[in-house]
Design a protein around this motif. Structure first.
Motif, PDB file in Angstrom:
ATOM      1  N   ARG A 238     -14.183   7.111 -56.729  1.00  0.00           N
ATOM      2  CA  ARG A 238     -13.740   8.097 -56.134  1.00  0.00           C
ATOM      3  C   ARG A 238     -14.426   9.595 -55.921  1.00  0.00           C
ATOM      4  O   ARG A 238     -14.242  10.103 -55.204  1.00  0.00           O
ATOM      5  N   MET A 239     -15.420   9.707 -56.792  1.00  0.00           N
ATOM      6  CA  MET A 239     -16.225  10.719 -56.755  1.00  0.00           C
ATOM      7  C   MET A 239     -16.964  10.764 -55.525  1.00  0.00           C
ATOM      8  O   MET A 239     -16.973  11.654 -54.725  1.00  0.00           O
ATOM      9  N   ALA A 240     -17.370   9.458 -55.147  1.00  0.00           N
ATOM     10  CA  ALA A 240     -18.295   9.397 -53.907  1.00  0.00           C
ATOM     11  C   ALA A 240     -17.186   9.545 -52.599  1.00  0.00           C
ATOM     12  O   ALA A 240     -17.647  10.270 -51.791  1.00  0.00           O
ATOM     13  N   TRP A 241     -15.964   8.927 -52.525  1.00  0.00           N
ATOM     14  CA  TRP A 241     -15.146   9.137 -51.547  1.00  0.00           C
ATOM     15  C   TRP A 241     -14.860  10.641 -51.298  1.00  0.00           C
ATOM     16  O   TRP A 241     -14.509  11.118 -50.264  1.00  0.00           O
ATOM     17  N   SER A 242     -14.787  11.409 -52.546  1.00  0.00           N
ATOM     18  CA  SER A 242     -14.119  12.559 -52.441  1.00  0.00           C
ATOM     19  C   SER A 242     -15.356  13.512 -51.697  1.00  0.00           C
ATOM     20  O   SER A 242     -15.422  14.434 -51.053  1.00  0.00           O
ATOM     21  N   LYS A 243     -16.522  13.100 -52.040  1.00  0.00           N
ATOM     22  CA  LYS A 243     -17.911  13.617 -51.555  1.00  0.00           C
ATOM     23  C   LYS A 243     -17.845  13.799 -49.930  1.00  0.00           C
ATOM     24  O   LYS A 243     -17.977  14.600 -49.159  1.00  0.00           O
ATOM     25  N   LEU A 244     -17.062  12.514 -49.372  1.00  0.00           N
ATOM     26  CA  LEU A 244     -17.042  12.066 -47.846  1.00  0.00           C
ATOM     27  C   LEU A 244     -15.864  12.797 -47.396  1.00  0.00           C
ATOM     28  O   LEU A 244     -15.367  12.592 -46.379  1.00  0.00           O
ATOM     29  N   ASN A 245     -14.953  13.358 -48.360  1.00  0.00           N
ATOM     30  CA  ASN A 245     -13.523  13.745 -47.906  1.00  0.00           C
ATOM     31  C   ASN A 245     -12.860  12.552 -47.496  1.00  0.00           C
ATOM     32  O   ASN A 245     -11.994  12.340 -46.547  1.00  0.00           O
ATOM     33  N   GLY A 246     -12.925  11.283 -47.987  1.00  0.00           N
ATOM     34  CA  GLY A 246     -12.283   9.896 -47.685  1.00  0.00           C
ATOM     35  C   GLY A 246     -11.626   9.509 -48.709  1.00  0.00           C
ATOM     36  O   GLY A 246     -11.132   8.256 -48.414  1.00  0.00           O
ATOM     37  N   LEU A 247     -10.976  10.275 -49.569  1.00  0.00           N
ATOM     38  CA  LEU A 247     -10.515   9.512 -50.794  1.00  0.00           C
ATOM     39  C   LEU A 247      -8.908   9.226 -49.970  1.00  0.00           C
ATOM     40  O   LEU A 247      -8.133  10.245 -49.605  1.00  0.00           O
ATOM     41  N   LEU A 248      -8.469   8.034 -50.335  1.00  0.00           N
ATOM     42  CA  LEU A 248      -7.226   7.321 -50.025  1.00  0.00           C
ATOM     43  C   LEU A 248      -6.225   7.617 -51.188  1.00  0.00           C
ATOM     44  O   LEU A 248      -5.095   7.191 -50.800  1.00  0.00           O
TER      45      LEU A 248
END
Lengths: 474, 409
Positions: A238-248
């Motif tokens: 989730r940390m990585a996806w949040s970096k990309l603003n791609g958290l689903l």
């Protein structure tokens, strides 16, 4: 022969994509974690308490047959540090004495609170407030049973604040959790529609007066696997996806949302068992289709919420089966977003990731095993290549999990002792032999239930041990 | 020298990561080829003959397995090193804190002047002798804490003692340090001890992309007389977030209340600055800016937040009928939160009939939260109308009245 080559190439390409994505996640999460810690280590969150303008927050926690633990759970919520908040407990048609216990313990009386049913939910029988001013933040709704999503919708209907925190009532949250979760709403340049936090495993922790007082490494076999899984999912994924603003996904156990926008999109989907995933995807879809402004779903990596996870094979299988069905249902409902550039990074990366690497991965894994058995029977297996690739997968998984343990130690280090780390390391190997195949099986059964048994909404009984029973210090 | 050593430390960690990546990439190449030469350097791969037999893609898999094992072992070593490092640090901290606290207290609470001088000299000597950056930060931090948490003579002594320290090069180095913790340390020290002469550095930090540095620099700068009128924000067109608005409001010295350039802030083209000006005028009861705020509402209706705070300021300042009339006129364009505040304040309207008429209209036509706020105001203004509404045919209106009349709510 050509067929075998094609299948081999397919599996090789799929595996390459999988490893590339996981490597990317590890790298991104590391940099994002370092950045987050660097920038937030020195923030004085208590200063927020004296801020002139903080968004008001409703904490909405549905309860169903939680009679054994509900009092401690509510006390935990009452410990929260925040200026302007209310705690809404929804008794979702419990068949035990949950409501009576709350009424008695918190000196509740029926009030004539009017509310507009902007979101669809089962009829509300009564709303209660406390006579005791010590509990004046507390609102209790008694309604007919309708499931978690329905109860959350009822809570949103009654809520009088700007943001709402959806919470599992049996979770324990850190006293400054809301202050930390609210920060992105104050300091982001983009519109923040929701913020999610890390959920940690509370089994075996010592709890007193609704607060975690001592963190122990779990002793239960199944929980030890889930510890590793949660490290990878929250500290890395989730940390990585949040970096990309791609958290689903924002965990259903702990997520803060902009109430106005959630109401605009119709609240929680009552027909889904993956209501947390579904809500975030629908919210993102709404932002892309209607508001069309720069926005983000924020993620706070601090361990702010502690929850009990399944301790038995049976409960674990039910939970994973439900997660799979929830995932499939959401993906199919929002299939329009799949590889659709109109939804930007969400449509082109996050959503396809969810389809290929979350939903389809166990299916492809299973096909791979069947294929392996077949080529072995037909004598087409190259033993050297097989061994090398097996070692590759094994050591990649070890590296990935070790890295997750490192990130946890570097960032929050909740399990201090070296013995715990050693145990976690041993479980990395056991996980590959026991837990991963079982997880694949749970996912396959979820797929089977969804497509062939038409079981899309069944929640399944989730037995919890409860903190009072064994963990609360007298 | 101090600056150079800080930068060396900053680049060292990055250099290690970079070298690690290069080794992985070059390693793959060296293992595959027989030998590699860089000028006089000639590297020969001893396992070349083994690799020679392997297919290229399988060789890559072998090499990656090797890399995974190395990274896993390396990470495990790093975890253990990190834990040890943390423990050592904890012990060092304990040792220094013990020494510093004892020394500071014996200095600050010395009974005689000569004793105080002796203890003071020891502390200055200790400061000059500290070579460890961490210990130096700890020293200043403890002194700062004592200064903030004490008062009277003890506080005066601690600031006098601090002023006698030779801190200039230390603070300057921390201002230009690439480490965030050092910048924040310098800002905190300057802010709490109100040391002048570092404004140039503070302004530099204020323009950093990092939000934390920027907000810490802003709150430091406004501690100084030259800047606490907040005009520099308008002149430099500094964009601030809601977080920073809150921090500025919280950190502004009380003495700046009459110095703040409210007019310039309110008139600013930047919505956040205008919002800040309006909030400050509201909080400080500067009713003389009522006209400016009203003008802002009329001219600037599209800028959500600014408008919201502006109406709330008028709600607070409202005294005569013109104000209430104005509030009624902007009611439709306000957000729900503000609408509720307008409805609440209408109970103080001098022209009761106008207010009652408006509130009745809201009860009949607006959504729930507004209905309730309107009924609440009617409760204060005119019980007769409220009772009339309680008998209404509309269930929703009846429920709203019941809520207001419920003493337990």
């Amino acid at each position: 022969m050509i067929f075998i080559d094609i299948v081999n190439i397919f599996f090789l390409l799929y595996a390459c994509a999988l490893f590339a994505v996981y490597t990317g996640i590890a790298i991104l999460s590391f940099f994002e974690m370092v950045r987050y810690i660097d920038r937030n280590r020195y923030v004085d969150y208590n200063a927020l308490m004296s801020f002139y303008k903080l968004p008001s927050v409703s904490i909405i926690a549905p309860a169903y047959n939680e009679g054994k633990t509900i009092v401690d759970n509510i006390f935990c919520l009452l410990n929260i540090h925040y200026q302007n908040f209310e705690i809404i407990i929804i008794n979702d048609g419990s068949t035990d004495n949950t409501l009576d216990i709350i009424i008695e313990h918190f000196e509740l009386i029926k009030v004539q609170q009017a509310c507009e049913l902007v979101l669809d939910c089962q009829p509300i029988k009564a709303i209660y407030k406390s006579k005791n001013s010590a509990y004046n933040h507390l609102v209790v709704i008694d309604k007919e049973n309708g499931g978690k999503a329905d109860a959350l919708n009822a809570g949103i209907n009654v809520s009088q604040k700007e943001l709402f925190l959806a919470l599992d009532v049996d979770s324990i949250i850190e006293p400054d959790a809301v202050l930390r979760m609210v920060k992105p709403f104050l300091d982001s340049k983009e519109v923040v529609v929701a913020s999610g936090g890390v959920v940690r495993i509370a089994n075996s922790c010592e709890v007193k007066d609704g607060e975690i007082v001592k963190i122990h490494y779990p002793s239960n076999f199944w929980v030890k696997f889930q510890i590793l899984e949660y490290f990878r999912a929250f500290t890395m994924g989730r940390m990585a996806w949040s970096k990309l603003n791609g958290l689903l996904i924002i965990s259903g156990a702990f997520g803060l949302f902009d109430k106005k926008r959630v109401i605009k999109i119709g609240g929680y989907d009552k027909s889904s068992v993956g209501e947390d995933l579904e809500l975030v995807i629908r919210l993102r879809r709404y932002m892309h289709e209607v508001e069309k402004v720069k926005y983000k779903v924020a993620f706070i990596p601090d361990p702010l919420c502690w929850t009990e996870v399944p301790e038995s094979y049976k409960v674990l299988s039910r939970q994973r089966n439900r997660w799979t069905r929830g995932g499939i249902d959401t993906v199919l409902k929002h299939r329009k977003m799949f590889l659709n550039p109109k939804y930007g990074l969400i449509g082109m990366i996050s959503f396809p990731y969810w389809v290929f690497l979350e939903w389809l991965a166990p299916i492809i894994q299973f096909i791979g095993i069947v294929y392996f058995i077949l080529i072995t029977i037909f004598g087409k297996l190259d033993i050297t290549v097989f061994l090398l690739l097996t070692l590759f997968v094994l050591f990649f998984s070890v590296m990935y999990s070790v890295f997750a343990i490192f990130l946890e130690t570097y960032s929050y280090d909740k399990y201090h002792n070296a013995r715990n780390r050693f145990q976690a390391f041993i479980y990395i190997f056991l996980e590959m032999i026991i837990y991963q195949p079982l997880n694949m099986y749970f996912s396959l059964s979820g797929n089977y239930d969804y497509f062939f048994r038409n079981n899309k909404r069944g929640w399944g009984e989730m037995t919890r041990t409860g903190f009072t029973k064994k963990n609360i210090m007298e | 020298m101090r600056i150079i050593s800080i930068y060396l430390r900053f680049f060292f960690e990055r250099l290690l990561v970079f070298i690690g990546l290069i080794v992985i990439l070059v390693g793959g190449y060296i293992f595959k080829v027989n030998h590699i030469s860089f000028g006089l350097l000639n590297l020969i791969c001893s396992i070349f003959h083994e690799n020679e037999k392997t297919e290229y893609w399988l060789y890559q898999i072998e090499y990656l397995i090797f890399v995974f094992v190395i990274i896993s072992v390396g990470t495990l070593v790093l975890i253990s090193f990190y834990k040890d490092h943390k423990n050592v640090r904890r012990k060092i901290r304990k040792k220094y804190v013990g020494l510093f606290v004892k020394s500071f207290f014996s200095y600050l609470y010395a009974e005689t002047a000569s004793m105080q001088m002796k203890k003071g000299e020891f502390l200055y000597k200790l400061w000059r002798g500290l070579r460890n950056e961490y210990a130096r930060r700890l020293y200043i931090n403890l002194l700062r804490q004592i200064y903030l948490e004490t008062e009277g003579e003890v506080q005066d002594r601690s600031i006098r003692f601090f002023n006698g320290l030779d801190y200039d090069s230390f603070i300057r180095a921390y201002f230009v340090s690439p480490f965030l913790r050092n910048n924040l340390f310098a800002l905190k020290t300057v802010r709490n001890f109100r040391i002048e002469g570092y404004e140039k550095y503070i302004i530099n930090l204020m323009h950093r992309k990092n939000k934390l540095t920027k907000s810490a620099a802003l709150t430091t700068l406004i501690q100084f007389d030259k800047y606490n009128d907040l005009l520099f924000l308008v002149e430099n067109q500094i964009e601030i977030s809601n977080w920073e608005i809150n921090l500025i409001i919280k950190s502004l010295p009380t003495s700046s209340k009459d110095k703040i350039q409210y007019k310039a802030l309110i008139a600013s083209n930047l919505a956040p600055l205008s919002t800040l000006g309006i909030i400050l005028a509201n909080l400080n009861g500067k009713t003389e800016f009522k006209k400016d705020i009203k003008a802002k509402i009329v001219l600037d209706r599209s800028k959500g937040c600014s408008n919201e705070e502006a109406i709330l300021a008028i709600v607070s300042f409202s005294s005569d009928f013109i104000d209430f009339e104005f509030l009624i006129s902007v009611f439709e364009s306000a957000t729900e939160v503000v609408q509720i505040q307008i409805l609440k304040v209408l109970s103080k309207c001098p022209e009761k009939s106008v207010a009652i008429y408006f509130l009745e209209w809201v009860v009949e036509s607006d959504p729930y939260p507004l209905k309730i706020a309107a009924v609440q105001s009617l409760f204060d203004l005119d019980m007769f109308t409220l009772l009339k509404l309680k008998g209404s045919d509309d269930t929703v209106i009846r429920q709203a009245c019941s809520q207001v009349l419920d003493l337990n709510m």
